[in-house]
Each structure stands twice: as structure tokens, then as C-alpha cells.
Write a protein that holds these residues in place. Structure first.
Motif, short mmCIF file in Angstrom:
data_model
loop_
_atom_site.label_atom_id
_atom_site.label_comp_id
_atom_site.label_asym_id
_atom_site.label_seq_id
_atom_site.Cartn_x
_atom_site.Cartn_y
_atom_site.Cartn_z
N LYS A 1 0.84 -1.19 0.00
CA LYS A 1 0.00 0.00 0.00
C LYS A 1 0.88 1.25 0.00
O LYS A 1 2.11 1.16 0.06
CB LYS A 1 -0.91 -0.03 1.23
CG LYS A 1 -1.93 -1.17 1.18
CD LYS A 1 -2.82 -1.20 2.40
CE LYS A 1 -2.15 -1.82 3.59
NZ LYS A 1 -3.10 -2.16 4.66
N SER A 2 0.25 2.40 -0.06
CA SER A 2 0.99 3.65 -0.16
C SER A 2 1.91 3.89 1.03
O SER A 2 2.93 4.56 0.91
CB SER A 2 0.03 4.83 -0.32
OG SER A 2 -0.86 4.90 0.78
N ASP A 3 1.55 3.34 2.22
CA ASP A 3 2.41 3.51 3.39
C ASP A 3 3.45 2.39 3.49
O ASP A 3 4.11 2.24 4.51
CB ASP A 3 1.59 3.58 4.67
CG ASP A 3 0.80 2.30 4.94
OD1 ASP A 3 0.88 1.37 4.11
OD2 ASP A 3 0.10 2.25 5.97
N GLN A 4 3.56 1.60 2.43
CA GLN A 4 4.53 0.51 2.32
C GLN A 4 4.22 -0.68 3.21
O GLN A 4 5.04 -1.57 3.38
CB GLN A 4 5.96 1.00 2.58
CG GLN A 4 6.49 1.93 1.50
CD GLN A 4 6.43 1.29 0.11
OE1 GLN A 4 7.03 0.26 -0.12
NE2 GLN A 4 5.69 1.90 -0.80
N SER A 5 3.03 -0.71 3.82
CA SER A 5 2.62 -1.90 4.55
C SER A 5 2.03 -2.90 3.56
O SER A 5 1.42 -2.51 2.56
CB SER A 5 1.62 -1.56 5.65
OG SER A 5 0.46 -0.97 5.11
N ASP B 1 -6.44 -9.95 2.72
CA ASP B 1 -7.05 -8.69 3.16
C ASP B 1 -8.28 -8.38 2.31
O ASP B 1 -9.35 -8.03 2.83
CB ASP B 1 -6.08 -7.51 2.98
CG ASP B 1 -4.88 -7.52 3.88
OD1 ASP B 1 -3.92 -8.21 3.54
OD2 ASP B 1 -4.91 -6.83 4.91
N GLU B 2 -8.09 -8.47 1.01
CA GLU B 2 -9.15 -8.07 0.09
C GLU B 2 -10.36 -9.00 0.17
O GLU B 2 -11.51 -8.55 0.19
CB GLU B 2 -8.60 -8.03 -1.34
CG GLU B 2 -7.51 -6.98 -1.53
CD GLU B 2 -6.82 -7.08 -2.87
OE1 GLU B 2 -6.69 -8.21 -3.40
OE2 GLU B 2 -6.39 -6.04 -3.39
N ALA B 3 -10.10 -10.30 0.23
CA ALA B 3 -11.20 -11.27 0.30
C ALA B 3 -11.97 -11.13 1.60
O ALA B 3 -13.21 -11.17 1.63
CB ALA B 3 -10.65 -12.69 0.17
N SER B 4 -11.24 -10.94 2.70
CA SER B 4 -11.88 -10.78 4.00
C SER B 4 -12.69 -9.48 4.04
O SER B 4 -13.84 -9.46 4.50
CB SER B 4 -10.82 -10.77 5.10
OG SER B 4 -11.40 -10.52 6.37
N SER C 1 -13.50 0.81 6.90
CA SER C 1 -12.57 -0.32 6.97
C SER C 1 -11.20 0.12 6.48
O SER C 1 -11.06 1.14 5.80
CB SER C 1 -13.07 -1.49 6.13
OG SER C 1 -12.83 -1.27 4.76
N GLU C 2 -10.20 -0.70 6.81
CA GLU C 2 -8.85 -0.38 6.37
C GLU C 2 -8.78 -0.29 4.85
O GLU C 2 -8.09 0.56 4.31
CB GLU C 2 -7.86 -1.43 6.88
CG GLU C 2 -6.43 -1.13 6.43
CD GLU C 2 -5.41 -2.10 6.96
OE1 GLU C 2 -4.22 -1.79 6.82
OE2 GLU C 2 -5.80 -3.14 7.51
N GLU C 3 -9.52 -1.16 4.18
CA GLU C 3 -9.47 -1.16 2.72
C GLU C 3 -10.41 -0.11 2.11
O GLU C 3 -10.44 0.06 0.90
CB GLU C 3 -9.82 -2.55 2.19
CG GLU C 3 -9.02 -3.69 2.83
CD GLU C 3 -7.53 -3.42 2.92
OE1 GLU C 3 -6.98 -2.72 2.06
OE2 GLU C 3 -6.90 -3.92 3.87
N GLY C 4 -11.19 0.59 2.96
CA GLY C 4 -12.05 1.66 2.47
C GLY C 4 -11.81 2.94 3.23
O GLY C 4 -12.71 3.64 3.68
N ARG C 5 -10.55 3.26 3.39
CA ARG C 5 -10.12 4.32 4.29
C ARG C 5 -10.32 5.73 3.73
O ARG C 5 -10.05 6.71 4.43
CB ARG C 5 -8.64 4.14 4.63
CG ARG C 5 -7.74 4.23 3.40
CD ARG C 5 -6.27 4.21 3.79
NE ARG C 5 -5.82 2.91 4.26
CZ ARG C 5 -4.66 2.72 4.89
NH1 ARG C 5 -3.86 3.73 5.13
NH2 ARG C 5 -4.31 1.51 5.26
N ASP C 6 -10.76 5.85 2.50
CA ASP C 6 -10.75 7.15 1.84
C ASP C 6 -12.03 7.97 2.02
O ASP C 6 -12.22 8.98 1.34
CB ASP C 6 -10.46 6.98 0.34
CG ASP C 6 -9.08 6.39 0.11
OD1 ASP C 6 -8.17 6.68 0.92
OD2 ASP C 6 -8.92 5.64 -0.87
#
Length: 259
Positions: free
Chosen positions: A35-39, A45-48, A67-72
């Protein structure tokens, strides 16, 4: 707001299954990007995330999801939320990649900036922790045995828990102020659960986390009788303009580092 906890536990377990599907498939397991923060971000992650978000939307269509994957989602959009779900679909991605089993599924319900329900599921060990305001904190072990959990307020010899991936010298300095006789390093939100069940007594985190990293753990800890505050003793709140958390301290009792 009354919610059927069994449906939420089912969502967490099913998310755990899709994570384990990737964990056990060597070809899928190798699909890691950053990801952009290099994590790291994995297919797991995506499936969950997709499973949890879809099921929560069906279960509580009136409650928004962060959610982490919808942080925007912008603060302008979310600042008026009374309730929202705060989800980390795979907490401890580094632990997942290192294959040590110390990763979790985290689902929390926030009301007026405070976690009021939390679920943490450990897929590899099939252990579930959860808490809500009506019933307090609970653990379901790998055999399906359910037990009430409470923090340990009476021990004079403390066990501290800290990050396997993010330990710091500052944390060592702070823990030296307390009667800590043993330190345990463990990944993901499991640290909150160990304090909540009385296995450990203090968890101090220096440095940043995100709201979805801590929300479920805070709910389980505080609803099991514990405390989680900023280092100055202020309440630890959610839905901030920035979703980045500052340092915090968790314990069976109220602590402050003002001194």
C-alpha cells in the motif's frame, strides 16, 4: 441498539475461512503487494474485507462502514455519524506473511466516537473474543467452550504485552514504572485480548496505529473491566479528522503518564 451477536460472530468466522484459504494456498499466499504507506496487502485482506463489508451491509444497511481497505471516506462525510462499523479485515498482515499465526479479524461498532461492541477472531487457533455493553466480555476457545472474561485487577506481578513488529525503547522506559515481571511479544490485536482476559496486565503502545487497529480491542478490553486512554489519561476516541491514532496505554486499571 441491540444486535444479534451470533450473526456478527458468524461474519468474523467466515472472514477467517477466506483468510485461511489464502494462507494455505502457496500460490495465492505469494501474491503480496504494498500500500501507499509501504505496509503489505495480501489477497487475504481483500477477500476478508469484501466478505465483511457485504455481510454487514446486509445485516445493518443503516450503519456505515469504515474499513482499512475503504479508508478514503472524507471527514466531511463521516463526521456526523452516530454509529459506524470500524473493520480491520486482517490485522497483523506482517504476522500473516511471516506465517506465525498471530493475525486476527477485527470488527467494532462505534457509537458517538466510543467502541461499544468488539469482535476479534484468531483464525489459525479458532479462538474468538467478543464484548458488548449488554453482556460484557467473552471468549470462545478452540473447542467451542464459552467463558466470561474479566481483567485482573489484583495481581502484584504484572505481565506486559507488546508488539512483535513495533517494539520501542520508549515502551521499555514506561513499563519500568510498573511492577512488570514478564514481557510477552505477540502480533496483532491479540494483545488487547490478553489484558481483557487477565492473562496480561498492561499494554503500552508508543507511536502510530490506525483506528481500525484498535477499535475492536478497545471494546473488548473496556467492556471486560479495563481501561484504555491517551498517555495523559484522556479518553481514547474515534472518528477523528485524521484516522491516525496517537500513543495509548491499556491496563486493568486507570493509569496516567503525566508524571
Amino acid at each position: 441498539m441491540h444486535l444479534e451477536i451470533e450473526e456478527l460472530l458468524s461474519i468474523a468466522r467466515d472472514a477467517g475461512k477466506v483468510v485461511l484459504d489464502v494462507y494455505g494456498d502457496e500460490k495465492q499466499f505469494e501474491e503480496v503487494k504494498f500500500k501507499s504507506d509501504q505496509s503489505p496487502l495480501t489477497l487475504a485482506d481483500e477477500a476478508s474485507n469484501n466478505l465483511i463489508v457485504e455481510r454487514l451491509k446486509t445485516f445493518t444497511p443503516e450503519i456505515p462502514i469504515l474499513s482499512e481497505e475503504g479508508r478514503d471516506i472524507s471527514y466531511e462525510e463521516r463526521k456526523s455519524w452516530e454509529y459506524f462499523w470500524c473493520v480491520d479485515p486482517l490485522d497483523g498482515t506482517k504476522e500473516f506473511i511471516n506465517r506465525n499465526g498471530e493475525f486476527t479479524i477485527n470488527i467494532a461498532l462505534i457509537k458517538n466516537r466510543v467502541p461499544v461492541l468488539g469482535i476479534i477472531y484468531v483464525p489459525v487457533s479458532n479462538v474468538m473474543y467478543y464484548a458488548n455493553q449488554e453482556t460484557g466480555g467473552w471468549k470462545i476457545d478452540s473447542e467451542g467452550i464459552k467463558s466470561h472474561i474479566k481483567v485482573d485487577k489484583n495481581s502484584i506481578d504484572w505481565v506486559s504485552v507488546g508488539s512483535r513488529s513495533h517494539a520501542s525503547d520508549v515502551e521499555k522506559e514506561v513499563l519500568a514504572r510498573y511492577p512488570v515481571v514478564k514481557n510477552v511479544a505477540i502480533g496483532s490485536s491479540i494483545k488487547f485480548c490478553l489484558v481483557a482476559e487477565g492473562t496480561a496486565h498492561i499494554y503500552f503502545r508508543h507511536g502510530p496505529t490506525m483506528e481500525w487497529d484498535t477499535a475492536a480491542g478497545q471494546a473488548i478490553l473496556t467492556l471486560s473491566g479495563g481501561q484504555m486512554t491517551t498517555l495523559s489519561g484522556e479518553p481514547f476516541l474515534y472518528n477523528k479528522p485524521s484516522l491516525l491514532n496517537g500513543s495509548f496505554i491499556c491496563s486493568a486499571q486507570y493509569l496516567t503518564l503525566r508524571d
